[in-house]
Design a protein around this motif. Structure first.
Motif: not given
Length: 443
Positions: A250, A291, A354
């Protein structure tokens, strides 16, 4: 027969709660605006990752630049920094306007991660970064390296012999496996890539040619990850790179945002309240686009809006965010087959890490049909002479979708900037790219 329940509810009751879900389950193209979206300041209160973490990753990549420049000649031009161009695509903008009969307001740019050196895809960011971080930690722990040294010393037989005592493993649909396999083998690690059924044969062949062990599975991505993790755990010297939960991946992706800011400045493009930025990111498990989106929010705060793009048959992040179940639910639970030509996006269950990190930062998600990927692939080749792999075209529908949805009722023409993130394509063999192009022409 008793109907299957998802988190205690039937599929019908989920559809009643989220009416758009009916179209998602029917694999129609949809646009979903995130109802939980908050201002940057509010959203960041709930996130443990900081700007300092991303800056630390950026500094580490700078330390490794002398090594990368030595072992990968294609990075010499950029002094060992793995970065891609940002280009304006005027002709493609006109093509989108004509094909979709929509007023394409704002400037249209392409972030060419398809040209990233070493791995030819966005995975050259996170994948390579995590392997380098692990190598650095091992070398420092064994007093072979200090952060003040020139990391070019890693390109030596002594270091390769040291690293050969350690193993790296990863589960992948293709591009992450390529990036991790290529860099790990170059450093000297023993590396195994666990590939799902949808991974393209040429990617497996390329990895094997670099000395990487490739294990193939007849099932999908989640199984490859699960098996890779399980096998890695049996070897104390093995390090498993977890695409579903890795903070290091990330952070490697997030560094892209600082470099993009400099590229926009070099092009005299201002991003502020009157000149908002809209970014469209193809999404599989979510690590890469997540990311990048996180980094963009750190840099541009409320002036950037990030949208994930998923295939209609693999909308795992959309379903995870919409139901708020994240990795507790898969597309298969809703009867969607997770079969798509967009191999890098063929993921049935999104990263919970995420999804939860970005649930108040992501502006929305839309889906795209496989046929549209091929048509857009051909259009981009014809108009700009840029060739991407099918999954990388998922972002190209973003500006059209947003403008049609309005959402863009709020969009002012002059100051708007759209960036489509082109996630891969330069390593695709010529004959395979020709077949992609032909398919687009037929469609």
């Amino acid at each position: 027969m008793k109907e299957q329940l998802i988190a205690g509810k039937t599929i019908d009751s989920w559809k009643q709660k989220h009416p758009l879900l009916k179209k998602v389950v029917d694999t129609e193209e949809v646009f979903w605006a995130n109802p939980k979206y908050k201002s940057y300041e509010q959203a960041m209160k709930n996130i443990g990752i900081t700007e300092d973490d991303v800056k630390d990753a950026e500094e580490r990549l700078k330390r490794f630049a002398p090594y990368l420049e030595r072992v990968f000649p294609e990075t010499q031009q950029s002094n060992g920094i793995i970065e891609s161009p940002l280009v304006e695509i005027h002709s493609m903008k006109q093509c989108l306007r004509d094909r979709y009969e929509v007023d394409m307001i704002g400037r249209l740019l392409l972030k060419c991660d398809n040209e990233l050196p070493i791995a030819g895809s966005i995975k050259a960011r996170g994948g390579i970064y995590e392997v380098l971080k692990h190598a650095e930690e091992l070398a420092i722990k064994h007093n072979l390296l200090s952060t003040e040294e020139d990391y070019g010393v890693i390109d030596s037989q002594a270091f390769r012999t040291f690293f050969s005592r350690y193993a790296i493993a990863v589960g992948s649909t293709g591009n992450l496996g390529l990036s991790i396999g290529i860099i790990s083998a170059k450093i000297g690690f023993k590396v195994t890539v666990h590939m799902s059924a949808d991974a393209k044969q040429w990617k497996k062949d390329l990895l094997r040619s670099k000395g990487v062990a490739v294990i193939e599975y007849t099932s999908d991505y989640s199984k490859a990850v699960e098996e890779g993790r399980r096998q890695s755990e049996t070897n104390k010297n093995s390090y498993f790179i977890d695409d579903e939960n890795s903070i290091n991946l990330f952070l490697g992706y997030a560094v892209a945002a600082y470099r993009l800011k400099r590229q926009l400045e070099d092009m005299d493009i201002t991003i502020d309240e009157n000149h908002p930025l809209y970014v469209y990111l193809p999404c599989g498990v979510g690590g890469g686009p997540g990311g990048v989106a996180f980094g963009l929010k750190l840099v541009f705060k409320n002036h950037v809006h990030c949208f994930f793009a998923e295939p209609t048959h693999s909308p795992c992040m959309l379903i995870g965010l919409m139901t708020e179940l994240h990795d507790q639910v898969s597309v298969q639970d809703f009867g969607i087959d997770n079969i798509t030509e967009a191999d890098g996006l063929a993921v049935g269950r999104a990263s919970g890490f995420v999804g939860k990190t970005l649930e108040e930062l992501i502006s929305g998600v839309y889906t795209i049909d496989d046929d549209a990927l091929y048509i857009l692939l051909k259009d981009l080749a014809d108009t700009e002479n840029i060739y991407l792999e099918p999954s990388a075209l998922a972002g190209m529908l973003g500006p059209v979708t947003l403008i049609k949805e309005q959402a863009a009722g709020e969009l002012e023409d002059q100051g708007l900037v759209h960036i489509v993130w082109a996630t891969g394509g330069s390593l695709v063999p010529k004959e395979i790219m020709e077949a992609y192009y032909k398919k687009g022409a037929i469609l």
